[in-house]
Design a protein around this motif. Structure first.
Motif: not given
Length: 350
Positions: A269-280
């Protein structure tokens, strides 16, 4: 932080050598970060902590019997081959560890079973690492079936050196939702979930959403530097699909809980975070190493087993729960004789 700050005396009799009779029978320590409290519960009490709109993220990787025992050609010397990962499906190339390594050279052939399976060593990668090619006529599925029949469940050494792997381990060192083959170790926090517990939680409105991270041996590799910023972890392949992202991001936007079931999920989860703090969505590799201090973007809760001293898993749990609070929790766990490691009890950090 320093490696020595994660050192503690763990009585060897607290390392669980076998699973509980039923998956959901484990004890559960509940650590509340906000209230700084520690409570002692049963794992089945987890249904009381999550409700409508909360998302519980699982790791649906599947463990394969990665430990093979074979013989070297000509000398017949017994060799252990630990399959780490498939490098090239078409050419049947695998990255492996061998023991005893000093006897295994490029060009050697290794025989498994009644010569049902033969491999040739084609490269040296590390002191114990080799690249091998399976010399096999069948298709990929048939090769994997042969490995499944000849291989042994890859229990960690802390268990394996004290008892032999059994047929029961093939089922119990595996989550009930395991789907995608590729792990050489189980995502152990998920071992506690039974169909009954999952159904009860779903009836409460909880959404189970999968990611896939194929657990490698790097998860258990000894940290050998005092300065944690200098430690490098092995890369592990992981995938997060758009549907899981939608569920998680909806929970974030609605101020609902996102539970990472295990440190492997937390890492993904922490390896794929968008700039807005969402999961991508992603299909990639991660060598992310999380230790205190660290600001988490996605999960609001973590379910994790009790880990060994100086392990990167303990470091990750400490980063999430807070170093001092997790230190106190571990002191209580030892005092209360919680069961540690892969087949042990579990901690819920909220």
């Amino acid at each position: 932080m320093k490696l020595s700050e994660f050192r503690f005396d763990l009585p060897q009799n607290l390392i669980a050598l076998n699973p509980t009779e039923n998956r959901e029978d484990a004890r559960m320590m509940v650590v509340n970060r906000k209230e700084k409290t520690i409570e002692h519960k049963k794992f089945t009490d987890i249904v009381d902590y999550f409700g409508d709109g909360d998302v519980l993220v699982t790791n649906n990787t599947k463990v394969f019997p990665a430990r093979l025992y074979g013989n070297k050609e000509k000398t017949g010397a017994q060799i252990e081959v630990f399959l780490l990962r498939e490098l090239n499906r078409e050419h049947r190339l695998w990255d492996v560890l061998v023991d005893p390594a000093r006897k295994i050279r490029v060009g050697n052939k290794l025989y498994f079973g009644d010569s049902d399976l033969v491999a040739e060593v084609i490269d040296n990668t590390t002191s114990r690492g080799r690249t091998i090619r399976f010399l096999y006529d069948g298709d990929h599925d048939a090769l994997m079936q042969a490995i499944h029949e000849l291989g042994e469940t890859p229990l960690p050494d802390e268990i394996r050196l004290k008892r032999a792997a059994t047929e029961d381990d093939r089922e119990r060192f595996q989550t009930i939702y395991a789907e995608h083959v590729g792990a050489v170790a189980a995502p152990t926090a998920g071992l506690h979930f039974s169909k009954i517990v999952m159904k009860r939680m779903e009836l409460n409105g909880v959404q189970f959403s999968p990611i896939t991270l194929h657990v490698g041996l790097g998860t258990f590799r000894q940290v050998d530097v005092e300065d944690l910023t200098k430690h490098k972890t092995d890369s592990e392949h992981f995938m997060i699909d758009p549907q899981t992202c939608d569920f998680v991001n909806t929970a974030i936007d609605n101020k609902k809980q996102v539970l990472a079931i295990g440190t492997t999920v937390m890492k993904a989860l922490e390896s794929s975070v968008s700039a807005s703090g969402h999961l991508k969505p992603i299909n990639s590799w991660t060598d992310k190493f999380i230790f205190p201090p660290y600001e988490f973007k996605i999960p609001t809760a973590l379910l994790t087993n009790f880990h060994l001293p100086e392990s990167i898993l303990l470091m990750m749990a400490s980063a999430f729960g807070g170093y001092d609070l997790v230190q106190e929790a571990y002191k209580q766990a030892i005092k209360e004789k919680y069961r540690f490691f892969s087949y042990g009890d579990v901690m819920l950090i909220i």
